[in-house]
Design a protein around this motif. Structure first.
Motif, PDB file in Angstrom:
ATOM      1  N   SER A 267      23.911  -4.234 -25.656  1.00 37.42           N
ATOM      2  CA  SER A 267      22.416  -4.278 -25.694  1.00 37.42           C
ATOM      3  C   SER A 267      21.726  -4.055 -26.955  1.00 37.42           C
ATOM      4  O   SER A 267      20.517  -4.311 -27.249  1.00 37.42           O
ATOM      5  CB  SER A 267      21.821  -3.960 -24.548  1.00 37.42           C
ATOM      6  OG  SER A 267      22.176  -2.339 -24.509  1.00 37.42           O
ATOM      7  N   GLU A 298      20.486 -13.240 -28.768  1.00 35.11           N
ATOM      8  CA  GLU A 298      19.952 -12.551 -27.749  1.00 35.11           C
ATOM      9  C   GLU A 298      20.357 -13.136 -26.508  1.00 35.11           C
ATOM     10  O   GLU A 298      20.035 -14.510 -26.409  1.00 35.11           O
ATOM     11  CB  GLU A 298      18.692 -12.218 -27.971  1.00 35.11           C
ATOM     12  CG  GLU A 298      17.952 -11.090 -27.109  1.00 35.11           C
ATOM     13  CD  GLU A 298      16.498 -10.933 -27.031  1.00 35.11           C
ATOM     14  OE1 GLU A 298      16.045  -9.887 -26.830  1.00 35.11           O
ATOM     15  OE2 GLU A 298      15.910 -11.703 -27.849  1.00 35.11           O
ATOM     16  N   VAL A 300      18.847 -13.347 -22.793  1.00 35.67           N
ATOM     17  CA  VAL A 300      17.707 -12.831 -22.001  1.00 35.67           C
ATOM     18  C   VAL A 300      17.839 -13.706 -20.669  1.00 35.67           C
ATOM     19  O   VAL A 300      17.991 -14.874 -20.630  1.00 35.67           O
ATOM     20  CB  VAL A 300      16.253 -13.405 -22.691  1.00 35.67           C
ATOM     21  CG1 VAL A 300      15.003 -13.149 -21.703  1.00 35.67           C
ATOM     22  CG2 VAL A 300      16.118 -12.752 -23.890  1.00 35.67           C
ATOM     23  N   ASP A 481      20.878  -8.576 -22.560  1.00 34.02           N
ATOM     24  CA  ASP A 481      20.056  -7.712 -23.685  1.00 34.02           C
ATOM     25  C   ASP A 481      18.700  -7.373 -23.192  1.00 34.02           C
ATOM     26  O   ASP A 481      18.292  -6.284 -23.281  1.00 34.02           O
ATOM     27  CB  ASP A 481      19.886  -8.281 -25.054  1.00 34.02           C
ATOM     28  CG  ASP A 481      21.248  -8.856 -25.588  1.00 34.02           C
ATOM     29  OD1 ASP A 481      22.195  -7.786 -25.497  1.00 34.02           O
ATOM     30  OD2 ASP A 481      21.428  -9.831 -26.077  1.00 34.02           O
ATOM     31  N   ARG A 482      18.018  -8.326 -22.434  1.00 34.12           N
ATOM     32  CA  ARG A 482      16.763  -8.006 -21.667  1.00 34.12           C
ATOM     33  C   ARG A 482      16.676  -8.924 -20.369  1.00 34.12           C
ATOM     34  O   ARG A 482      17.414  -9.974 -20.286  1.00 34.12           O
ATOM     35  CB  ARG A 482      15.563  -8.852 -22.699  1.00 34.12           C
ATOM     36  CG  ARG A 482      15.156  -7.597 -23.615  1.00 34.12           C
ATOM     37  CD  ARG A 482      13.896  -8.194 -24.510  1.00 34.12           C
ATOM     38  NE  ARG A 482      13.877  -9.323 -25.219  1.00 34.12           N
ATOM     39  CZ  ARG A 482      13.165 -10.472 -25.191  1.00 34.12           C
ATOM     40  NH1 ARG A 482      12.172 -10.400 -24.055  1.00 34.12           N
ATOM     41  NH2 ARG A 482      13.509 -11.592 -25.509  1.00 34.12           N
ATOM     42  N   GLU A 494       9.264  -6.778 -17.430  1.00 33.58           N
ATOM     43  CA  GLU A 494      10.228  -7.045 -18.458  1.00 33.58           C
ATOM     44  C   GLU A 494      11.267  -5.732 -18.752  1.00 33.58           C
ATOM     45  O   GLU A 494      10.788  -4.625 -18.962  1.00 33.58           O
ATOM     46  CB  GLU A 494       9.982  -7.370 -19.665  1.00 33.58           C
ATOM     47  CG  GLU A 494      10.911  -7.842 -20.813  1.00 33.58           C
ATOM     48  CD  GLU A 494      10.300  -8.596 -22.110  1.00 33.58           C
ATOM     49  OE1 GLU A 494      10.637  -8.237 -23.197  1.00 33.58           O
ATOM     50  OE2 GLU A 494       9.271  -9.404 -21.798  1.00 33.58           O
ATOM     51  N   ILE A 496      14.564  -3.892 -20.836  1.00 34.30           N
ATOM     52  CA  ILE A 496      15.437  -3.808 -22.041  1.00 34.30           C
ATOM     53  C   ILE A 496      16.295  -2.218 -21.955  1.00 34.30           C
ATOM     54  O   ILE A 496      15.726  -1.388 -21.730  1.00 34.30           O
ATOM     55  CB  ILE A 496      14.623  -3.851 -23.201  1.00 34.30           C
ATOM     56  CG1 ILE A 496      15.451  -4.057 -24.527  1.00 34.30           C
ATOM     57  CG2 ILE A 496      13.586  -2.652 -23.353  1.00 34.30           C
ATOM     58  CD1 ILE A 496      14.806  -4.758 -25.820  1.00 34.30           C
ATOM     59  N   GLU A 497      17.639  -2.773 -22.452  1.00 33.22           N
ATOM     60  CA  GLU A 497      18.405  -1.440 -22.941  1.00 33.22           C
ATOM     61  C   GLU A 497      18.649  -0.436 -21.684  1.00 33.22           C
ATOM     62  O   GLU A 497      19.000  -0.715 -20.509  1.00 33.22           O
ATOM     63  CB  GLU A 497      18.137  -0.738 -24.055  1.00 33.22           C
ATOM     64  CG  GLU A 497      18.130  -1.775 -25.446  1.00 33.22           C
ATOM     65  CD  GLU A 497      17.948  -1.202 -26.668  1.00 33.22           C
ATOM     66  OE1 GLU A 497      17.370   0.063 -26.712  1.00 33.22           O
ATOM     67  OE2 GLU A 497      18.091  -1.697 -27.538  1.00 33.22           O
TER      68      GLU A 497
END
Length: 512
Positions: A267, A298, A300, A481-482, A494, A496-497
């Motif tokens: 990620s 990426e 998503v 990744d997201r 949302e 992330i990481e």
């Protein structure tokens, strides 16, 4: 065997109006219903919940006589019944109002309510009497005052739903089945429908309510029955079932059993060049305004329950559906995509959720299916030479390990996993900048799933952007990744990481 919530017969002082016990229904290779129980009491709204393939539609079709059962029993008003046709179900007092109103739009409202049961004198329809009775029924039972002599098509979907309910009441329904009645309604119309449902409940009508919207389930339902994979999970009081437990029971994952995200998901590949940006993009009745950014290389993912708006979001980006507000920017060129052809020209590719009806072409070969998108971009007057077709098909059959490796095999004779690979090959051949995958691993074996997940990560590593949609939390967390979480047609979170994990996703899906 699933969970029961106790003896409601004693608790409510009444017997169930409807009882379905140990219902089995098998189709070739599929156990659609495997010992399912369901009961419905007068004067209640009972939500039937489950993800795609849970068995909800099959149970309703059994109850309404579309399907006969293999084993089990159905009781109505304390008597065992055998329902072999929709007409029999209707005569027994079971009526269904579907998502797509199955009335006659060219007939008047009154004609739709009384069709087949018109008041007559000396063989002729008494039109004034029919209109008067239709007006009274709508006004007194549904608080709806409209001109019943106008064609049904003149009115909104919400009014058409109420007319369908009025028809059910006119034939003395004891059980009213509402199958996704709110999917095409706005908030105000949903409120109007719920007011009617509450009034009918107070009058003693038993309502079976099917929906994918969690907020609506808790707004209107007294009890909830959950199915999963054709099996009965349990029956629960709505007020006593936390949302997070409802979601976990639907998807079959308890919170404490969820695995955390592998550290190898990749990620943190650094800042990415922006490929696509949606700002306030929306389509009325499909998905509320959302913002979304996707960078080159990426992955998503869109997470959410069935009906949450994942596919609707993807279709807007690809131009399969038109947005009615918002902006979409692709690279340096602002502008909304208006058609799939334009999307393909801009470097987008879309593998749809239903590969059988929207993806593969059954009667074409593997080679012909793989070449379809590339040939479409060239136009049918510039046919790809046969030798070039064979070279490209062979290349992607080897690259994706499509089995059997025969380009002239009819694609309908391949397994689900290999059909999915053929679809991927079709779009990879166009060398897209953004690949949209809607449920790419549904209905395929574990080995094929792993191969597709590895391919997604490999393509991202080579710079391709991927929008990945899946109902399986494990793979969403594994490849992303997201993660963008949707609920009831809205983007609600949302991640992330370090925020990414199955528990976090499930909590966001449940909300409340």
């Amino acid at each position: 065997m699933g969970d029961w919530i106790g003896d409601l017969t004693e608790k409510k002082g009444v017997r169930p109006l409807l009882g379905m016990t140990g219902i089995y229904k098998h189709f070739p290779g599929v156990k659609a219903l495997n010992g399912v129980n369901f009961r419905l009491f007068p004067g209640e709204v009972h939500a039937l919940m489950g993800e795609n393939g849970a068995g909800k539609s099959t149970l309703i079709k059994v109850l309404t006589g579309v399907y006969s059962i293999d084993r089990g029993s159905v009781e109505l008003d304390g008597r065992q019944v055998a329902i072999h046709s929709p007409r029999q179900a209707q005569e027994a007092g079971i009526s269904t109002v579907y998502q797509e109103v199955n009335l006659c739009p060219n007939l008047t409202v009154a004609e739709n309510i009384f069709i087949g049961r018109e008041p007559r004198a000396f063989g002729r329809i008494r039109w004034k009497e029919m209109n008067r009775r239709a007006e009274r029924l709508l006004r007194e039972r549904l608080q709806l005052e409209i001109d019943v002599s106008r064609p049904l098509a003149d009115y909104s979907v919400a009014v058409q739903q109420l007319v369908a309910i009025a028809r059910a009441l006119n034939i003395s329904a004891k059980v009213l089945i509402l199958d996704e009645p709110t999917s095409s309604l706005d908030r105000g119309e949903v409120g109007q429908l719920f007011a009617v449902m509450r009034k009918l409940k107070e009058e003693g009508l038993a309502i079976l309510f099917v929906t994918h919207f969690l907020d609506q389930v808790y707004d209107i339902s007294d009890r909830i029955t959950i199915l999963r994979g054709g099996e009965f999970v349990g029956e629960y009081e709505a007020a006593s079932l936390p949302r997070i437990e409802l979601v976990s029971k639907m998807i079959g994952k308890e919170m404490e059993a969820l695995e955390e995200r592998p550290k190898t998901a990749g990620s943190a590949r650094g800042p990415r060049e922006l490929l696509l940006e949606a700002s306030g993009l929306a389509r009325q009745g499909a998905i509320e305004p959302f913002d979304l950014r996707i960078g080159k290389g990426e992955v998503v993912s869109l997470a959410g329950l069935l009906g949450s708006g994942r596919t609707e979001l993807a279709r807007l980006l690809f131009g399969a559906d038109r947005s009615d507000q918002g902006k979409l920017r692709l690279g340096d060129s602002p502008g909304t995509i208006h058609s799939p052809r334009q999307a393909i020209d801009e470097g987008l590719a879309f593998c749809p959720e239903n590969r059988k009806t929207e993806g593969i072409v059954d009667d074409l070969s593997v080679r012909e299916n793989i070449l379809l998108a590339m040939q479409a971009t060239r136009g049918w007057l510039r046919m790809i030479p046969r030798r070039k077709q064979e070279e490209l098909a062979d290349e992607y059959i080897k690259a994706l390990n499509i089995n059997p490796p025969n380009p002239e095999q009819l694609v309908k004779n391949l397994s689900g996993g290999n059909q999915q690979k053929v679809l991927l090959a079709r779009w990879l051949l166009t060398r897209p900048k953004l690949l949209i995958l809607d449920e790419p691993t549904r209905g395929i074996d574990i080995g094929a799933k792993a191969e597709i997940q590895k391919l997604v990560l490999k393509l991202a590593g080579e710079g391709m952007a991927v929008l990945f949609i899946s109902s399986e939390l494990e793979e969403v967390v594994r490849v992303s990744d997201r993660i963008v979480v949707l609920r009831d047609r809205k983007v609600v979170k949302e991640m992330i990481e370090d925020d990414i994990g199955q528990q976090q996703v499930m909590r966001a899906i449940a909300g409340g």
